[in-house]
Design an enzyme around this catalytic site. Structure first.
Site, mmCIF file in Angstrom:
data_model
loop_
_atom_site.group_PDB
_atom_site.id
_atom_site.type_symbol
_atom_site.label_atom_id
_atom_site.label_comp_id
_atom_site.label_asym_id
_atom_site.label_seq_id
_atom_site.Cartn_x
_atom_site.Cartn_y
_atom_site.Cartn_z
ATOM 1 N N LYS A 164 13.818 93.112 -28.129
ATOM 2 C CA LYS A 164 13.238 93.518 -26.836
ATOM 3 C C LYS A 164 12.577 94.885 -26.987
ATOM 4 C CE LYS A 164 14.684 94.095 -21.975
ATOM 5 N NZ LYS A 164 15.840 94.059 -21.053
ATOM 6 N N SER A 193 15.460 91.047 -17.194
ATOM 7 C CA SER A 193 14.224 91.599 -17.716
ATOM 8 C C SER A 193 13.944 91.210 -19.169
ATOM 9 C CB SER A 193 14.275 93.128 -17.628
ATOM 10 O OG SER A 193 15.348 93.628 -18.428
ATOM 11 N N SER A 204 20.264 91.216 -17.239
ATOM 12 C CA SER A 204 18.969 91.007 -17.891
ATOM 13 C C SER A 204 19.023 90.236 -19.197
ATOM 14 C CB SER A 204 18.289 92.363 -18.137
ATOM 15 O OG SER A 204 17.861 92.911 -16.919
#
Length: 477
Positions: free
Chosen positions: A66, A141, A165
């Site tokens: 990420k 996210s 997330s």
């Protein structure tokens, strides 16, 4: 297959990039692809195998990261214009441990800007789509990491989980997502959103893959003051044990109004399967759970307003040069660099921390957090694990909630209490909706630092749900 020389690491990596080239124009899971560096590492591992040298545990494993986790000599933007072009001088501890173990970083994945969002629509650069239905969001996210794994653009990926997330996108994309106990994995090198809640997590196709990576990246790190100095169990070995000795609580608050009927049915069916596997299951209660969502957002936004103050155009990323003075430069840089959702959270967080409102909002939210932690402590005196849905709804349409922040916040209602209490949580697929064939996630919550029990249950369930998990998304777009 790699160890037996049936296929080379270079071939595996090339196949992954071929797939990324073919489908990521549509899915948009990646912000940056490390093709040259990954192929170079692949050749080095192939050479070691050819020379009959010892190879490390993750040798040749393609891993996506990420883009909020620092990677040396590779862009780290947090999906924000304010950090566009920022290249860290060091690797986060987790990235360093992965590289030391032979893992190959194949790229950086998309996210909601600074991890603020539940749909990966808040990225400054692109909207990631759900591989199961490209008209829907992948969750957020860590939506880029989840979509990449679900679409076989990576075998496994790292995300971060501040309020769900990792678990929410895992649920929306039909894969496994684990958020370990706060302190289990070093956060050194993660760009902070809300420091008391942030935790690195893993997204993978199967429980054993996740357990294997846990074995590598968990453990004490002197560079992170919140890192727990505890021994790390062998998570892979724990998967092999049964679950008849475990007692589960099912909190009734997760099954009240607002829960989609199909999600309820799939989760309850899975709980019955657990019962047939020998687990003891009882209904229980977390009485203060209804206050978790407002308390979470007050705390998270207050911490975000403090953490993001350093992005002012002086040290990192974007700077607007056409300014009258220093204050004007700060104002123009932050206004231009941050997106609407980040600005909204900074403003609300600053307000909650301001003189005259601190006690009324931030301090009260922290007291509620203590009550929620006590609720979990109480139920864990009787139960080994809790089980509930990961999300109250299946994946929603792109654009459906983006202009309604309060409705968007409700998507996290079942995951964020775990972060407030600092506990581990795991989401895995337990079926598909009849209408639309969308994944449904079930969440397993454990006591602090008892991730091995969660993984043990998840592996037993995975074996039970083999037929469901053999279904793949149609990627013929």
């Amino acid at each position: 297959m790699i160890k037996n020389r049936e296929i080379t690491v270079e071939q595996v990596i090339k196949d992954i990039f071929h797939r990324i080239d073919r489908i990521d124009k549509t899915l948009k899971a990646y912000l940056f692809v490390n093709k040259e560096g990954a192929l170079l590492e692949a050749k080095k591992i192939d050479q070691k195998i050819k020379n009959n040298q010892d190879i490390p545990p993750l040798a040749g494993l393609p891993i996506a990261i990420k883009d909020i986790i620092c990677t040396k000599d590779m862009d780290t933007t947090c999906a924000s214009r304010i950090l566009k072009g920022f290249i860290p001088l060091y690797d986060a501890t987790v990235v360093r441990r992965i590289k030391d173990a032979g893992g190959i970083i194949i790229g950086k994945t998309n996210l909601d800007e600074f991890a603020m969002g539940s749909s990966t629509e808040n990225s400054a650069f692109q909207v990631t789509l759900n591989p199961w239905d490209i008209t829907r969001v992948p969750g957020g996210s860590s939506g880029g990491s989840a979509a990449a794994v679900a679409a076989d653009e990576a075998l496994i990926a790292l995300g971060t989980d501040t309020g769900g997330s990792v678990r929410l996108p895992a649920s929306f994309c039909g894969i496994v997502g684990i958020k370990p106990t706060y302190g289990r994995i070093s956060r050194y090198g993660v760009i902070a959103y809300a420091s008391s809640l942030d935790q690195i997590g893993i997204l993978g196709k199967g429980i054993k893959d996740v357990a294997k990576l846990m074995n590598v990246i968990c453990g004490y790190d002197s560079l992170d003051s919140t890192s727990a100095n505890l021994s790390v169990p062998d998570f892979q070995s724990s998967c092999r044990e049964g679950i008849s000795d475990l007692k589960f609580g099912v909190p009734r608050e997760f099954f009240s109004h607002g829960l989609d009927a199909e999600v309820r049915r799939k989760v309850m069916n899975t709980i019955h399967k657990l019962s047939r596997l020998g687990a003891k299951i009882e209904e229980t209660s977390l009485p203060n759970l209804e206050y978790a969502l407002p308390a979470y957002y007050l705390i998270a936004m207050a911490e975000a307003s403090s953490n993001l103050a350093k992005f002012d155009g002086v040290q990192y990323g974007l700077r607007i040069e056409e300014s009258d003075d220093l204050e004007d430069m700060y104002l123009k840089t932050r206004s231009k660099g941050f997106g609407a959702e980040v600005i909204r959270r900074i403003m609300l967080g600053t307000y909650a921390l301001s003189s005259g409102y601190y006690d009324a909002y931030y301090l009260k939210a922290q007291r509620v957090r203590t009550l929620i932690k006590k609720d979990f402590d109480n139920v864990f005196q009787k139960y080994d694990l809790l089980i509930c849905p990961t999300s109250p709804i299946p994946p929603f349409k792109v654009g459906e909630r983006i202009d309604d922040p309060l409705t968007m916040f409700l998507t996290d209602a079942y995951t964020l209490p775990v972060n407030l209490a600092g506990l581990p949580g795991l989401s895995m697929n337990c079926g598909f909706t009849a209408k639309g064939k969308l994944p449904v996630g079930i969440q397993i919550i454990g006591r602090a630092f008892e991730e091995e029990k969660m993984l043990r249950v998840a592996y037993n369930l995975e074996e039970e749900l083999k037929e469901i998990n053999s279904i793949k998304p149609d990627l013929s777009f």
